[in-house]
Design an enzyme around this catalytic site. Sequence first.
Site, PDB file in Angstrom:
ATOM      1  CD  GLU A 268      37.474 -48.368  13.289  1.00  0.00           C
ATOM      2  OE1 GLU A 268      38.506 -47.924  13.061  1.00  0.00           O
ATOM      3  OE2 GLU A 268      36.466 -47.548  13.015  1.00  0.00           O
TER       4      GLU A 268
ATOM      5  CB  CYS B 291      27.862 -48.699  11.512  1.00  0.00           C
ATOM      6  SG  CYS B 291      28.610 -48.086  10.111  1.00  0.00           S
TER       7      CYS B 291
ATOM      8  CB  CYS C 202      38.591 -49.365   2.205  1.00  0.00           C
ATOM      9  SG  CYS C 202      37.868 -49.174   0.603  1.00  0.00           S
TER      10      CYS C 202
ATOM     11  CB  CYS D  56      37.450 -42.248  -0.533  1.00  0.00           C
ATOM     12  SG  CYS D  56      36.599 -43.310  -1.540  1.00  0.00           S
TER      13      CYS D  56
ATOM     14  CB  CYS E  18      37.376 -42.272   3.627  1.00  0.00           C
ATOM     15  SG  CYS E  18      37.081 -44.014   4.486  1.00  0.00           S
TER      16      CYS E  18
ATOM     17  CB  CYS F 224      33.936 -46.650   9.619  1.00  0.00           C
ATOM     18  SG  CYS F 224      32.789 -47.267  10.651  1.00  0.00           S
TER      19      CYS F 224
HETATM   20  N1  SAH Z   1      32.832 -48.301   1.204  1.00  0.00           N
HETATM   21  C1  SAH Z   1      31.480 -47.693   1.158  1.00  0.00           C
HETATM   22  C2  SAH Z   1      30.832 -48.079   2.529  1.00  0.00           C
HETATM   23  C3  SAH Z   1      31.700 -47.542   3.655  1.00  0.00           C
HETATM   24  S1  SAH Z   1      32.006 -45.785   4.187  1.00  0.00           S
HETATM   25  C4  SAH Z   1      31.083 -46.549   0.661  1.00  0.00           C
HETATM   26  O1  SAH Z   1      32.339 -45.873   0.440  1.00  0.00           O
HETATM   27  O2  SAH Z   1      29.993 -46.044   0.308  1.00  0.00           O
HETATM   28  C5  SAH Z   1      30.639 -45.337   4.422  1.00  0.00           C
HETATM   29  C6  SAH Z   1      30.094 -43.719   4.272  1.00  0.00           C
HETATM   30  O3  SAH Z   1      30.951 -42.796   5.167  1.00  0.00           O
HETATM   31  C7  SAH Z   1      30.526 -43.539   2.844  1.00  0.00           C
HETATM   32  O4  SAH Z   1      29.457 -42.570   2.245  1.00  0.00           O
HETATM   33  C8  SAH Z   1      31.803 -42.610   2.967  1.00  0.00           C
HETATM   34  O5  SAH Z   1      31.866 -41.901   1.938  1.00  0.00           O
HETATM   35  C9  SAH Z   1      31.498 -41.985   4.364  1.00  0.00           C
HETATM   36  N2  SAH Z   1      32.599 -41.457   4.803  1.00  0.00           N
HETATM   37  C10 SAH Z   1      33.963 -41.854   4.790  1.00  0.00           C
HETATM   38  N3  SAH Z   1      34.893 -40.987   5.430  1.00  0.00           N
HETATM   39  C11 SAH Z   1      33.951 -40.013   5.989  1.00  0.00           C
HETATM   40  C12 SAH Z   1      34.230 -38.829   6.659  1.00  0.00           C
HETATM   41  N4  SAH Z   1      35.413 -38.684   7.380  1.00  0.00           N
HETATM   42  N5  SAH Z   1      33.300 -37.989   7.127  1.00  0.00           N
HETATM   43  C13 SAH Z   1      31.906 -38.276   6.620  1.00  0.00           C
HETATM   44  N6  SAH Z   1      31.753 -39.547   5.855  1.00  0.00           N
HETATM   45  C14 SAH Z   1      32.573 -40.202   5.700  1.00  0.00           C
HETATM   46 FE1  SF4 Z   2      36.572 -47.211   1.161  1.00  0.00          FE
HETATM   47 FE2  SF4 Z   2      36.270 -45.308   2.648  1.00  0.00          FE
HETATM   48 FE3  SF4 Z   2      36.336 -45.052  -0.009  1.00  0.00          FE
HETATM   49 FE4  SF4 Z   2      34.192 -46.333   1.376  1.00  0.00          FE
HETATM   50  S1  SF4 Z   2      34.918 -44.030   1.674  1.00  0.00           S
HETATM   51  S2  SF4 Z   2      34.941 -46.998  -0.470  1.00  0.00           S
HETATM   52  S3  SF4 Z   2      35.429 -47.319   3.026  1.00  0.00           S
HETATM   53  S4  SF4 Z   2      37.808 -45.572   1.078  1.00  0.00           S
END
Ligand code: SAH
Ligand code: SF4
Length: 349
Positions: A94, A107, A114, A118, A121, A338
């Site tokens: 995306e 972005c 991934c 997390c 996410c 994302c």
């Molecule tokens: N993997 C990297 C970059 C991609 S995620 C990382 O984790 O930093 C980019 C940002 O979006 C990260 O700070 C992540 O924690 C945040 N993010 C992911 N899911 C989210 C959500 N549902 N609401 C708000 N931020 C989110």
């Molecule tokens: Fe991966 Fe999402 Fe965690 Fe970033 S926030 S490391 S994209 S699982």
Amino acid sequence: MKKKPFLFDLTYPELQEIVTGFGEQKFRARQVWEQAYRHLAGSFDEMSVIPKKLREELTSGISYSHLNTHTDLHSNDGWTRKILFDLPDKSQVETVLMEYETRWTACISTQAGCALGCTFCATGQGGLQRNITSGEIVEQVMFFDRLLNKKDEKLSNLVFMGMGEPFANYKEVMKAVDTLTNPEGYNFGARRITISTVGLVPQIERFAEEKRQVNLAVSLHAATDELRESMLPINKRYPIEVLLKACKQYVNKTRRRISFEWALIDGVNDTPEQAKELARLLKGILSHVNFIPLNPTRGFKGRESKQKRIEQFQSILDDAGVPNTLRLRRGIDINAGCGQLRQEANKQD
Ligand code: SAH
Ligand code: SF4
């Protein structure tokens, strides 16, 4: 059968080798490079300075695109556009384009999915499909800048905050940065690029050594190991103390400010205790905290924090002298968080 090379994967010398292999002179390679990266041509066929015969050879010998639009959405607030792309093997990425006060930010995804899981996410909830190549990263940028170019605008910032963990695909991500910042080509300013990592310590150390001008953001989200571990499984491998030590070293080595990201989740990480602990942890680190209210996802029960809680949290940091900003969520109606679009598109699977 040998796989067809992909234009945006190629370094300039590699392109030169292919073009001279067609029996052409070197300057033709330069022309192709400039057409792709400076004039933002959408295909070899659009490169009218290149003779037709060579254009045909290029078209049959080199792939110009790996991205196929699967879903294309504009948000009701008019600020955000989000595209879910199919890659040739049907894995998906995306890319999001946002307008902020006449500045355009893209972005970009650095992996299809991934593996780091997390909990909050959407990308993490879906798992990893595969690492993508530098060209597949670069083409996401070209795609949006071509659109902007048509209305005499251009991208001002790039954030590697789409799907995936950039530091888990380190080599390809840095190759993409090199291509995007190549002065003979796209020449994007490294200072206008931000890479966000969940906190892979060895790669943070390596990145610090390389002393690039690219900005670094670290997804912190919690100030105690117990809480961070429950949200970000990687914290078991690299607990907060180890992570922040690497962050401090990064700042010392590069003299650059580091950003910390914090998705505010109602009743989870928006308490005064977390705010106080965060202020204590960041004391003396040249840093900035970016807050964003959680984007709700299907696989996670948490909700975004209430306004009052956010204000209280920020005022604790303000009082402690920790610079921080509350970022706006954009394009909630198009699942602009994302990984969320892929989640919606594959709901039935
Ligand atoms: N993997 C990297 C970059 C991609 S995620 C990382 O984790 O930093 C980019 C940002 O979006 C990260 O700070 C992540 O924690 C945040 N993010 C992911 N899911 C989210 C959500 N549902 N609401 C708000 N931020 C989110
Ligand atoms: Fe991966 Fe999402 Fe965690 Fe970033 S926030 S490391 S994209 S699982």
